[in-house]
Design an enzyme around this catalytic site. Structure first.
Site, short mmCIF file in Angstrom:
data_model
loop_
_atom_site.label_atom_id
_atom_site.label_comp_id
_atom_site.label_asym_id
_atom_site.label_seq_id
_atom_site.Cartn_x
_atom_site.Cartn_y
_atom_site.Cartn_z
N SER A 94 38.71 36.94 43.78
CA SER A 94 38.20 37.27 42.45
C SER A 94 36.86 37.99 42.51
O SER A 94 36.78 39.13 42.95
CB SER A 94 38.14 36.01 41.60
OG SER A 94 37.82 36.30 40.27
N ASP A 237 36.19 42.41 37.63
CA ASP A 237 35.93 41.80 38.92
C ASP A 237 37.03 42.22 39.89
O ASP A 237 37.83 43.11 39.58
CB ASP A 237 35.84 40.28 38.79
CG ASP A 237 37.11 39.68 38.19
OD1 ASP A 237 37.87 40.41 37.55
OD2 ASP A 237 37.33 38.46 38.36
N ASP A 239 39.86 40.99 41.01
CA ASP A 239 41.28 40.87 40.68
C ASP A 239 41.56 41.19 39.21
O ASP A 239 42.66 40.96 38.72
CB ASP A 239 41.82 39.49 41.04
CG ASP A 239 41.22 38.36 40.21
OD1 ASP A 239 40.12 38.54 39.66
OD2 ASP A 239 41.86 37.29 40.11
N ASP A 241 40.82 39.96 36.31
CA ASP A 241 41.14 39.00 35.25
C ASP A 241 39.95 38.80 34.31
O ASP A 241 40.03 38.00 33.38
CB ASP A 241 41.62 37.66 35.83
CG ASP A 241 40.56 36.90 36.61
OD1 ASP A 241 39.47 37.45 36.86
OD2 ASP A 241 40.82 35.73 36.98
#
Length: 454
Positions: A94, A237, A239, A241
């Site tokens: 992440s 970020d 990933d 999300d």
């Protein structure tokens, strides 16, 4: 839980998070799930393919077939899980620095696993009781194409494309070399926006900036907004999300202010929102004004998801939830944090008025955050004990749901250990910036002194 924290398990790749460990996690998950098929996804990190290969081997060894869906935002992997009705292992760290990687587990409903489900897998992992299939019953591995495109199509269907397109917006986008580089530029262009980008080439070394979308890492985005006369800046970020915003003047929008603005647009009286113990007074004020309810959990998406599921099981409506770090849930869409979808909802607001005006009602509070690294359990325990003693000696109202939060009425301060990094985090908020700084520094000095003496 010993292995899984507030958002999976993470560590420095090839040191703490080794292929051997990931293989064990995958074998434990494959055993606990008992699924015929499991998908594997990853973000752009340099070590992602290596660890995805390990996870693939671990799953196949339990007799599970494996769908390799490649580099895709975590919410895109969750889309695939729900569409196919199969669990997914996501190799991602992440927002953590480039040297980190991690494992996040998603259920067949597209939702991150609840604490109880993670504990089941952890029990298998720690007991080393994973099952292994005979050689001729091991799982088959196949590469699946087109998942990113299908995910973008789903986003386009869910967003209010007509409102956004009619506004003729210019979007400055910084996906931070992460998985969103492969989906968000396409998504916003197909929404009818003019899109200008920085750090938009996928690169697991993250050469332009570190993956965490915080102001110190986003100076280029602010400059891009100003240089291109963009209506809004959007950052992800690693990933994708999460979504963080800049206004039309190239000024950073505090994540808590964006969450408050989105909540004000979504919530109605009698409904409920869920946030973490470090919740901003901004959201508290919105909830109070609307006549809605606010539920607090320990920090981390897993905890918020679990509470949302409990509330919805009792027929309580939760239209929005999340934290001020840009990780926001719209449960009626999917019970996952989705940076691209969150950004689309914010664009719907920007279509009506400038971003600076949207968040203006929530600019009254100043926030301060410090991180203190530790190298040993002794240092960590000494710092937490010091925070506890500081809290007990204070006249403020104490909340110990996750760490030690002191509410002073006009301000609050919180100390808690990170669930994903070797850090103790200190947060403070007040209407007066000096007051927030003083509270944070006082607690920081107490904790830092304890670390030095450990």
């Amino acid at each position: 839980m010993q292995v899984f924290g507030s958002s999976g398990t993470r560590g420095v790749a090839n040191e703490e998070l080794t292929p051997a460990f990931v293989l064990r996690v995958a074998k434990a998950a494959g055993t606990a799930w008992g699924a015929d098929r499991v998908a594997i996804a990853r973000d752009t990190r340099y070590t992602g393919r290596m660890l995805a290969d390990a996870a693939s081997s671990g799953l196949a060894s339990t007799g599970t077939d494996v769908d390799r869906i490649g580099v895709i935002p975590t919410p895109g992997a969750q889309f695939y899980a729900e569409r196919e009705g199969i669990p997914v292992i996501v190799i991602t760290a992440s927002h953590n620095p480039p040297q980190y990687n991690g494992v996040k587990l998603v259920g067949r409903d597209g939702i991150e696993l609840a604490v109880s489900d993670l504990e089941d897998i952890e029990d298998v992992l720690l007991a080393e009781s994973a099952t292994v299939a005979p050689w001729d019953e091991t799982g088959r591995v196949q590469e699946i194409e087109g998942v990113r495109r299908a995910y973008v199509d789903e986003l386009l269907e869910a967003a209010d494309g007509e409102t956004i397109a009619d506004a003729n917006l210019t979007v400055a986008l910084d996906p931070g070399h992460g998985a969103g580089s492969l989906t968000s530029p396409e998504f916003f262009r197909e929404l009818g926006c003019r899109v200008v980008t920085v750090n938009s080439q996928p690169d697991g070394h993250f050469p332009g900036r570190d993956p965490e979308p915080v102001p110190d890492n986003l100076e280029d985005l602010g400059q891009l907004v100003r240089a291109t006369d963009a209506d809004v800046g959007i950052a992800h970020d690693g990933d994708a999300d999460r979504a963080i915003f800049y206004d039309e003047n190239g000024e950073y929008i505090v994540g808590d202010a964006a969450l408050a603005a989105l909540a004000a647009a979504e919530l109605e009286a009698g409904e409920t929102t869920v946030s973490a113990v470090n919740v901003s007074q901004r959201l508290v004020d919105v909830v109070t004004e609307i006549g809605a309810d606010l539920e607090l959990t320990p920090i981390g998406s897993t905890n918020i998801i679990t509470r949302i599921e409990e509330l919805e099981a009792n027929d309580e409506r939760v239209p929005i939830a999340g934290e001020g770090n840009g990780g926001i849930f719209f449960p009626s869409f999917r019970l996952s944090r989705d940076g691209a979808f969150t950004a689309a909802r914010f664009l719907e607001l920007v279509a009506d008025r400038p971003a600076s005006e949207i968040v203006a009602p929530y600019d009254d509070y100043a926030n301060v955050r410090f991180n203190i690294e530790y190298e040993s359990t002794a240092e960590r325990d000494a710092m937490i004990d010091a925070a506890a003693n500081h809290a007990q000696e204070s006249d403020a109202e104490l909340n110990t749901r996750d760490g030690y939060r002191l509410d002073h009425g006009d301000a609050w301060v919180l100390a808690r250990p990170s669930g994903t990094e070797p850090l103790v985090r200190i947060y403070a908020e007040a209407r007066d910036a000096t007051r927030a700084q003083e509270l944070a520094e006082e607690l920081y000095e107490t904790v830092a002194d304890a670390k030095a003496d450990a």
